[in-house]
Write an enzyme that holds these catalytic residues in place. Structure first.
Site, short mmCIF file in Angstrom:
data_model
loop_
_atom_site.label_atom_id
_atom_site.label_comp_id
_atom_site.label_asym_id
_atom_site.label_seq_id
_atom_site.Cartn_x
_atom_site.Cartn_y
_atom_site.Cartn_z
N THR A 160 52.69 -36.28 47.65
CA THR A 160 51.91 -35.36 48.78
C THR A 160 52.29 -34.05 49.00
O THR A 160 53.51 -34.20 49.45
CB THR A 160 50.75 -36.36 49.78
OG1 THR A 160 49.39 -35.22 50.32
CG2 THR A 160 51.39 -37.06 50.93
N SER A 195 50.17 -37.89 59.17
CA SER A 195 49.17 -39.03 59.61
C SER A 195 49.68 -39.87 58.72
O SER A 195 50.45 -40.00 58.25
CB SER A 195 47.76 -38.96 58.14
OG SER A 195 47.95 -39.31 56.97
N TYR A 197 48.87 -41.93 56.93
CA TYR A 197 49.28 -41.40 55.49
C TYR A 197 50.37 -40.90 54.60
O TYR A 197 51.00 -41.76 54.03
CB TYR A 197 47.88 -41.34 54.98
CG TYR A 197 48.14 -41.09 53.29
CD1 TYR A 197 48.44 -42.13 52.10
CD2 TYR A 197 47.52 -39.51 53.32
CE1 TYR A 197 47.90 -41.43 51.21
CE2 TYR A 197 48.20 -39.83 52.11
CZ TYR A 197 48.23 -39.90 50.87
OH TYR A 197 48.72 -39.23 49.05
N HIS A 198 50.51 -40.04 55.51
CA HIS A 198 51.20 -38.98 54.69
C HIS A 198 52.69 -39.65 54.91
O HIS A 198 53.46 -39.18 53.95
CB HIS A 198 50.72 -38.15 55.06
CG HIS A 198 49.78 -36.45 54.39
ND1 HIS A 198 48.34 -36.66 55.64
CD2 HIS A 198 49.02 -36.42 53.43
CE1 HIS A 198 47.84 -36.57 54.52
NE2 HIS A 198 48.10 -35.36 53.42
N LYS A 201 54.12 -41.47 52.69
CA LYS A 201 54.10 -41.18 51.25
C LYS A 201 55.99 -40.46 51.11
O LYS A 201 56.41 -40.19 50.79
CB LYS A 201 53.47 -40.34 50.68
CG LYS A 201 51.79 -40.63 50.25
CD LYS A 201 52.21 -41.03 49.12
CE LYS A 201 50.37 -40.83 48.20
NZ LYS A 201 50.47 -41.79 47.35
N1 USQ Z 1 39.36 -30.12 55.98
C1 USQ Z 1 38.18 -29.81 56.54
N2 USQ Z 1 37.15 -29.91 56.97
C2 USQ Z 1 36.43 -30.97 56.15
C3 USQ Z 1 37.50 -31.83 55.75
C4 USQ Z 1 38.75 -31.48 55.99
O1 USQ Z 1 38.35 -28.08 56.61
O2 USQ Z 1 35.16 -31.72 56.22
C5 USQ Z 1 40.59 -29.93 56.68
C6 USQ Z 1 41.68 -30.92 56.80
O3 USQ Z 1 41.58 -30.57 58.25
C7 USQ Z 1 42.49 -30.80 56.07
C8 USQ Z 1 42.59 -29.74 55.02
O4 USQ Z 1 40.61 -29.92 55.06
O5 USQ Z 1 43.29 -29.46 56.90
C9 USQ Z 1 42.73 -30.93 53.92
O6 USQ Z 1 41.68 -32.43 53.94
P1 USQ Z 1 41.53 -33.26 53.43
O7 USQ Z 1 40.82 -34.23 53.77
O8 USQ Z 1 41.01 -32.70 52.01
O9 USQ Z 1 42.77 -33.53 52.65
P2 USQ Z 1 43.97 -35.07 52.88
O10 USQ Z 1 43.97 -35.34 54.37
O11 USQ Z 1 45.19 -33.30 53.13
O12 USQ Z 1 44.48 -36.03 51.90
C10 USQ Z 1 43.71 -35.71 50.29
C11 USQ Z 1 44.51 -36.71 49.90
C12 USQ Z 1 45.44 -37.49 49.95
C13 USQ Z 1 45.98 -36.12 49.35
C14 USQ Z 1 45.87 -34.88 49.88
C15 USQ Z 1 46.81 -34.05 49.48
O13 USQ Z 1 43.48 -37.89 50.53
O14 USQ Z 1 44.90 -38.37 49.20
O15 USQ Z 1 47.21 -36.62 49.87
O16 USQ Z 1 44.61 -34.24 50.36
S1 USQ Z 1 47.48 -32.74 50.31
O17 USQ Z 1 46.68 -32.40 51.24
O18 USQ Z 1 47.92 -31.98 49.74
O19 USQ Z 1 48.20 -33.60 51.55
#
Ligand code: USQ
Length: 406
Positions: A160, A195, A197-198, A201
């Site tokens: 990720t 997190s 989770y991260h 990875k």
């Molecule tokens: N966010 C908001 N509002 C929401 C939901 C999320 O502002 O209602 C923000 C979070 O605070 C965060 C960002 O959006 O800063 C991304 O959150 P997310 O829930 O879309 O993504 P994340 O938790 O980072 O994880 C997701 C997948 C994971 C993958 C990752 C890629 O669940 O499996 O590895 O995206 S990355 O984000 O590039 O690490």
């Protein structure tokens, strides 16, 4: 039979591959299976159906209706005449992993069979342990089974972009050259995940680099951004939909924003909303994985690429969802910045590179506004299913309040 590097590449280019998708029942796994079958490859699928179970536990469900694995394969067979050999089980069980690899001996593995939610891993100690043990356990089982049974196979492993965190310098693709005290070396770029989770990875990445170093396994470690969308062209029938999660634990930002707009709920950037992430459409995610499979690494090579189309702040995405939602749905869409349940920078520098996949032939087809329109229309079509899980949308997993033993 022992095949040399050049023969191996020729074999992959000239014949269709046998690809084992670990995590075939998931959002990306099922879409990738449809693409591989459509391109004439043979697919083996492995899944414990873990995500279905855990999503249900938080009182949610996929907004797109998804068939049982058995029915999915049956429908696919009726439509294409092609079959998927499916093994239900846990990749964290070494006996199970070895027996599946022994029975199937694929040319390539796509490893998606991990707990994939950052909020889930932050609920408490139980979920943190589950995430770390499950994810590292599956990966270590797989590299051992590969070394013992199919040492020449290619492992395409989903990491990720979140492994890197948000450093105040540019983010390269896996490695960078650094000079320190007058000496120079090319080293893994430091990781700073946000997190459990991260971090799981990151630990996988370290273990993969080591497996590559000692056993010369062929490995692609994909640093993927946040995926959005409901569609790829192969989804030609309701029975072929892939899952689409929108709750606070399993749903990701843009998919959630679109659903909030359809349900008349405020769209929720967390905190200041200036946190930036790399995003890509489901179609782009699948086509990048196909490129990775069809252009495998050299024998003994460990390679890393950053897989995303563009980066956006969540405020920018919320603004575009508001604009498109008002147009497509014909009513007001409100944005409400809410307290950030996570511990993360919500204003920061962000400049990750993503040249490698483009150099390998990736041309993004995702068109953000069109894709948002299509998500809005699909969610509106299955609105009743989204309504049923409306209570699971607001954030309630707070990083700082992660529960300990009691
Ligand atoms: N966010 C908001 N509002 C929401 C939901 C999320 O502002 O209602 C923000 C979070 O605070 C965060 C960002 O959006 O800063 C991304 O959150 P997310 O829930 O879309 O993504 P994340 O938790 O980072 O994880 C997701 C997948 C994971 C993958 C990752 C890629 O669940 O499996 O590895 O995206 S990355 O984000 O590039 O690490």
């Amino acid at each position: 039979m022992c095949i040399q590097r050049n023969d191996y590449i020729l074999v992959l280019m000239s014949k269709h591959m046998k690809v084992s998708i670990l995590g075939i029942d998931g959002y990306i796994g099922w879409a990738l299976a449809l693409r591989l079958i459509g391109k004439g490859h043979q697919v083996v699928g492995v899944d414990s159906l873990y995500t279905r179970m855990r999503v249900k536990e938080v009182g949610s469900q996929s907004v797109t209706p998804i068939e049982s694995m058995e029915n999915r394969i049956k429908i696919l067979r009726e439509k294409t005449g092609e079959n998927i050999e499916f093994f239900q089980g846990d990749v964290n069980d070494p006996e199970f992993m070895y027996s599946v690899v022994e029975k199937t001996k694929p040319d390539a593995f796509v490893h998606l069979a991990e707990q994939r939610s950052a909020p889930y891993s932050m609920i408490g100690l139980k979920q943190a342990r589950e995430t770390l043990m499950q994810n590292m356990g599956g990966t270590i089982n797989l590299v051992y089974a590969m070394k013992d049974i199919v040492p020449d196979a290619h492992l395409l492993k989903l990491g990720t972009m979140g492994e890197y965190g948000t450093p105040n310098i540019d983010i390269p693709e896996g490695f960078f050259t650094i000079e320190y005290n007058g000496r120079k070396d090319t080293l893994p770029f430091p990781k700073f995940a946000g997190s459990w989770y991260h971090w799981s990875k990151v630990h996988d990445t370290n273990n993969l680099m080591f497996a590559n170093r000692v056993w010369k396994l062929r490995i692609t470690d994909v640093m993927q951004g946040v995926v959005y969308g409901t569609r790829i062209p192969e989804i030609t029938d309701t029975g072929l939909f892939t899952r689409f999660d929108i709750d606070e634990v399993w749903g990701t930002a843009l998919n959630r924003f679109c659903t909030q707009a359809v349900l008349g709920l405020p769209v929720t950037p967390y905190g200041k909303g200036d946190q930036r992430r790399g995003f890509l459409s489901l179609e782009d995610a699948v086509s990048c994985l196909m490129i990775g499979l069809e252009k495998p690494p050299e024998e003994g090579e460990y390679r890393v690429y950053n897989q995303f189309d563009q980066h956006y702040s969540v405020n920018e995405l919320a603004g575009i969802v508001k604009e498109r939602g008002e147009k497509v749905l014909g009513r007001d869409v409100h944005i409400e910045r809410v307290e950030n349940p996570r511990v993360e920078m919500d204003q920061h520098y962000y400049n990750p590179e993503n040249k490698k996949l483009r150099n390998m032939g990736y041309v993004p087809v995702g068109d953000l506004r069109k894709d948002i329109d299509s998500i809005l229309m699909d969610v509106d079509r299955f609105r009743e299913r989204a309504e049923q899980v409306k209570n699971a949308i607001a954030p309630r997993t707070f990083w700082k309040k992660s529960v300990g033993l009691h």
